[in-house]
Scaffold this motif. Structure first.
Motif, PDB file in Angstrom:
ATOM      1  N   TYR A  94      35.359 -23.614 -68.265  1.00 30.51           N
ATOM      2  CA  TYR A  94      34.734 -24.697 -69.014  1.00 30.51           C
ATOM      3  C   TYR A  94      33.443 -24.256 -69.681  1.00 30.51           C
ATOM      4  O   TYR A  94      32.954 -24.936 -70.570  1.00 30.51           O
ATOM      5  CB  TYR A  94      34.424 -25.879 -68.085  1.00 30.51           C
ATOM      6  N   THR A  95      32.874 -23.144 -69.228  1.00 32.91           N
ATOM      7  CA  THR A  95      31.613 -22.662 -69.784  1.00 32.91           C
ATOM      8  C   THR A  95      31.793 -21.273 -70.371  1.00 32.91           C
ATOM      9  O   THR A  95      32.732 -20.548 -70.040  1.00 32.91           O
ATOM     10  CB  THR A  95      30.512 -22.601 -68.702  1.00 32.91           C
ATOM     11  N   ARG A  96      30.873 -20.919 -71.255  1.00 33.26           N
ATOM     12  CA  ARG A  96      30.888 -19.607 -71.902  1.00 33.26           C
ATOM     13  C   ARG A  96      29.477 -19.041 -71.828  1.00 33.26           C
ATOM     14  O   ARG A  96      28.504 -19.748 -72.105  1.00 33.26           O
ATOM     15  CB  ARG A  96      31.302 -19.788 -73.361  1.00 33.26           C
ATOM     16  N   VAL A  97      29.367 -17.770 -71.448  1.00 36.76           N
ATOM     17  CA  VAL A  97      28.080 -17.079 -71.411  1.00 36.76           C
ATOM     18  C   VAL A  97      28.088 -16.038 -72.525  1.00 36.76           C
ATOM     19  O   VAL A  97      28.953 -15.159 -72.558  1.00 36.76           O
ATOM     20  CB  VAL A  97      27.840 -16.396 -70.045  1.00 36.76           C
ATOM     21  N   LEU A  98      27.142 -16.156 -73.449  1.00 36.80           N
ATOM     22  CA  LEU A  98      27.005 -15.215 -74.557  1.00 36.80           C
ATOM     23  C   LEU A  98      25.672 -14.494 -74.423  1.00 36.80           C
ATOM     24  O   LEU A  98      24.614 -15.138 -74.396  1.00 36.80           O
ATOM     25  CB  LEU A  98      27.055 -15.948 -75.902  1.00 36.80           C
ATOM     26  N   LYS A  99      25.724 -13.181 -74.338  1.00 38.20           N
ATOM     27  CA  LYS A  99      24.502 -12.394 -74.209  1.00 38.20           C
ATOM     28  C   LYS A  99      23.812 -12.325 -75.565  1.00 38.20           C
ATOM     29  O   LYS A  99      24.450 -12.056 -76.586  1.00 38.20           O
ATOM     30  CB  LYS A  99      24.844 -10.991 -73.713  1.00 38.20           C
ATOM     31  N   LEU A 100      22.514 -12.586 -75.572  1.00 35.35           N
ATOM     32  CA  LEU A 100      21.750 -12.505 -76.811  1.00 35.35           C
ATOM     33  C   LEU A 100      21.363 -11.066 -77.091  1.00 35.35           C
ATOM     34  O   LEU A 100      21.166 -10.267 -76.168  1.00 35.35           O
ATOM     35  CB  LEU A 100      20.495 -13.386 -76.715  1.00 35.35           C
ATOM     36  N   SER A 101      21.240 -10.732 -78.359  1.00 30.96           N
ATOM     37  CA  SER A 101      20.973  -9.348 -78.728  1.00 30.96           C
ATOM     38  C   SER A 101      19.535  -8.940 -78.449  1.00 30.96           C
ATOM     39  O   SER A 101      19.250  -7.772 -78.187  1.00 30.96           O
ATOM     40  CB  SER A 101      21.283  -9.129 -80.209  1.00 30.96           C
ATOM     41  N   LYS A 102      18.610  -9.880 -78.488  1.00 31.37           N
ATOM     42  CA  LYS A 102      17.199  -9.555 -78.312  1.00 31.37           C
ATOM     43  C   LYS A 102      16.741  -9.962 -76.914  1.00 31.37           C
ATOM     44  O   LYS A 102      16.879 -11.123 -76.519  1.00 31.37           O
ATOM     45  CB  LYS A 102      16.382 -10.299 -79.364  1.00 31.37           C
ATOM     46  N   PRO A 103      16.177  -9.028 -76.129  1.00 27.92           N
ATOM     47  CA  PRO A 103      15.668  -9.388 -74.801  1.00 27.92           C
ATOM     48  C   PRO A 103      14.387 -10.211 -74.905  1.00 27.92           C
ATOM     49  O   PRO A 103      13.752 -10.293 -75.950  1.00 27.92           O
ATOM     50  CB  PRO A 103      15.417  -8.037 -74.141  1.00 27.92           C
ATOM     51  N   ARG A 104      13.996 -10.802 -73.783  1.00 29.85           N
ATOM     52  CA  ARG A 104      12.764 -11.598 -73.740  1.00 29.85           C
ATOM     53  C   ARG A 104      11.573 -10.684 -73.978  1.00 29.85           C
ATOM     54  O   ARG A 104      11.495  -9.580 -73.416  1.00 29.85           O
ATOM     55  CB  ARG A 104      12.660 -12.299 -72.388  1.00 29.85           C
ATOM     56  N   SER A 105      10.611 -11.139 -74.768  1.00 34.18           N
ATOM     57  CA  SER A 105       9.529 -10.253 -75.193  1.00 34.18           C
ATOM     58  C   SER A 105       8.559  -9.909 -74.068  1.00 34.18           C
ATOM     59  O   SER A 105       8.006  -8.820 -74.048  1.00 34.18           O
ATOM     60  CB  SER A 105       8.765 -10.897 -76.357  1.00 34.18           C
ATOM     61  N   GLY A 106       8.340 -10.786 -73.116  1.00 34.77           N
ATOM     62  CA  GLY A 106       7.350 -10.526 -72.080  1.00 34.77           C
ATOM     63  C   GLY A 106       7.741  -9.456 -71.087  1.00 34.77           C
ATOM     64  O   GLY A 106       6.984  -8.539 -70.796  1.00 34.77           O
ATOM     65  N   ASP A 107       8.974  -9.546 -70.552  1.00 33.44           N
ATOM     66  CA  ASP A 107       9.386  -8.610 -69.504  1.00 33.44           C
ATOM     67  C   ASP A 107      10.678  -7.865 -69.838  1.00 33.44           C
ATOM     68  O   ASP A 107      11.225  -7.184 -68.979  1.00 33.44           O
ATOM     69  CB  ASP A 107       9.553  -9.358 -68.176  1.00 33.44           C
ATOM     70  N   ASN A 108      11.164  -8.005 -71.070  1.00 33.45           N
ATOM     71  CA  ASN A 108      12.350  -7.283 -71.534  1.00 33.45           C
ATOM     72  C   ASN A 108      13.612  -7.681 -70.754  1.00 33.45           C
ATOM     73  O   ASN A 108      14.533  -6.887 -70.615  1.00 33.45           O
ATOM     74  CB  ASN A 108      12.123  -5.772 -71.460  1.00 33.45           C
ATOM     75  N   ALA A 109      13.662  -8.913 -70.260  1.00 28.21           N
ATOM     76  CA  ALA A 109      14.831  -9.382 -69.515  1.00 28.21           C
ATOM     77  C   ALA A 109      15.959  -9.731 -70.488  1.00 28.21           C
ATOM     78  O   ALA A 109      15.715 -10.275 -71.563  1.00 28.21           O
ATOM     79  CB  ALA A 109      14.475 -10.612 -68.694  1.00 28.21           C
ATOM     80  N   ASP A 110      17.194  -9.407 -70.099  1.00 25.53           N
ATOM     81  CA  ASP A 110      18.351  -9.764 -70.916  1.00 25.53           C
ATOM     82  C   ASP A 110      18.500 -11.278 -70.936  1.00 25.53           C
ATOM     83  O   ASP A 110      18.516 -11.924 -69.888  1.00 25.53           O
ATOM     84  CB  ASP A 110      19.629  -9.146 -70.346  1.00 25.53           C
ATOM     85  N   MET A 111      18.637 -11.844 -72.124  1.00 25.91           N
ATOM     86  CA  MET A 111      18.760 -13.285 -72.288  1.00 25.91           C
ATOM     87  C   MET A 111      20.191 -13.641 -72.663  1.00 25.91           C
ATOM     88  O   MET A 111      20.927 -12.820 -73.209  1.00 25.91           O
ATOM     89  CB  MET A 111      17.796 -13.793 -73.370  1.00 25.91           C
ATOM     90  N   ALA A 112      20.580 -14.873 -72.330  1.00 28.28           N
ATOM     91  CA  ALA A 112      21.938 -15.326 -72.617  1.00 28.28           C
ATOM     92  C   ALA A 112      21.917 -16.814 -72.934  1.00 28.28           C
ATOM     93  O   ALA A 112      21.004 -17.538 -72.544  1.00 28.28           O
ATOM     94  CB  ALA A 112      22.845 -15.068 -71.417  1.00 28.28           C
TER      95      ALA A 112
END
Length: 151
Positions: A94-112
């Motif tokens: 029922y859900t979809r997880v899409l990884k974003l191309s740009k990580p978070r600017s503060g700690d470089n964490a992968d965003m989705a």
């Protein structure tokens, strides 16, 4: 040796992690799409799919089980009155997880982005469930004059 690890700990205690996931699934039901870190989104997917399965069942017991997870009554109402019927012919996913191309600017964490499928305004259209595909195929075959195999 790492065996049978059931879930991610996300660097939090059990009570903090459970509170965070309950808040996130409530927000996901309200907004139907949220942006978070990739590991949190993957954990949230498990819980969000579980509450939609409760809503599909629709029994009083399922409502009680979902009420233990969902924080607010309007979100619970939306879950059972809108989302349960929306996914009645879908057997999971029922859900979809899409990884974003740009990580978070503060700690470089992968965003989705985590979102519900089969809803207006979704990022990518979902593949229809097999039951819906077969129904559409039967309608086309009937229009041509061929009997359906399933009926």
């Amino acid at each position: 040796m790492k065996k049978r690890i059931a879930f991610r700990k996300l660097g939090r205690t059990t009570s903090h992690r459970w509170a965070m996931l309950r808040n996130m699934v409530t927000s996901l039901i309200y907004h139907e799409r949220i942006v978070t870190t990739l590991p949190k989104a993957k954990e949230l997917k498990r819980l969000a799919d579980k509450v939609v399965t409760y809503a599909k069942n629709g029994s009083f017991h399922s409502k009680r089980l979902a009420d233990r997870i969902i924080r607010e009554k309007p979100a619970l109402t939306k879950l059972f009155e809108i989302m349960g019927p929306r996914y009645k012919d879908r057997e999971g996913g029922y859900t979809r997880v899409l990884k974003l191309s740009k990580p978070r600017s503060g700690d470089n964490a992968d965003m989705a982005v985590i979102e519900y499928v089969d809803r207006p305004g979704e990022i990518r259209a979902a593949r229809p469930p097999p039951a819906r595909i077969m129904d559409a195929m039967d309608d086309v075959l009937e229009d041509v004059g061929i009997k359906s195999i399933r009926r």
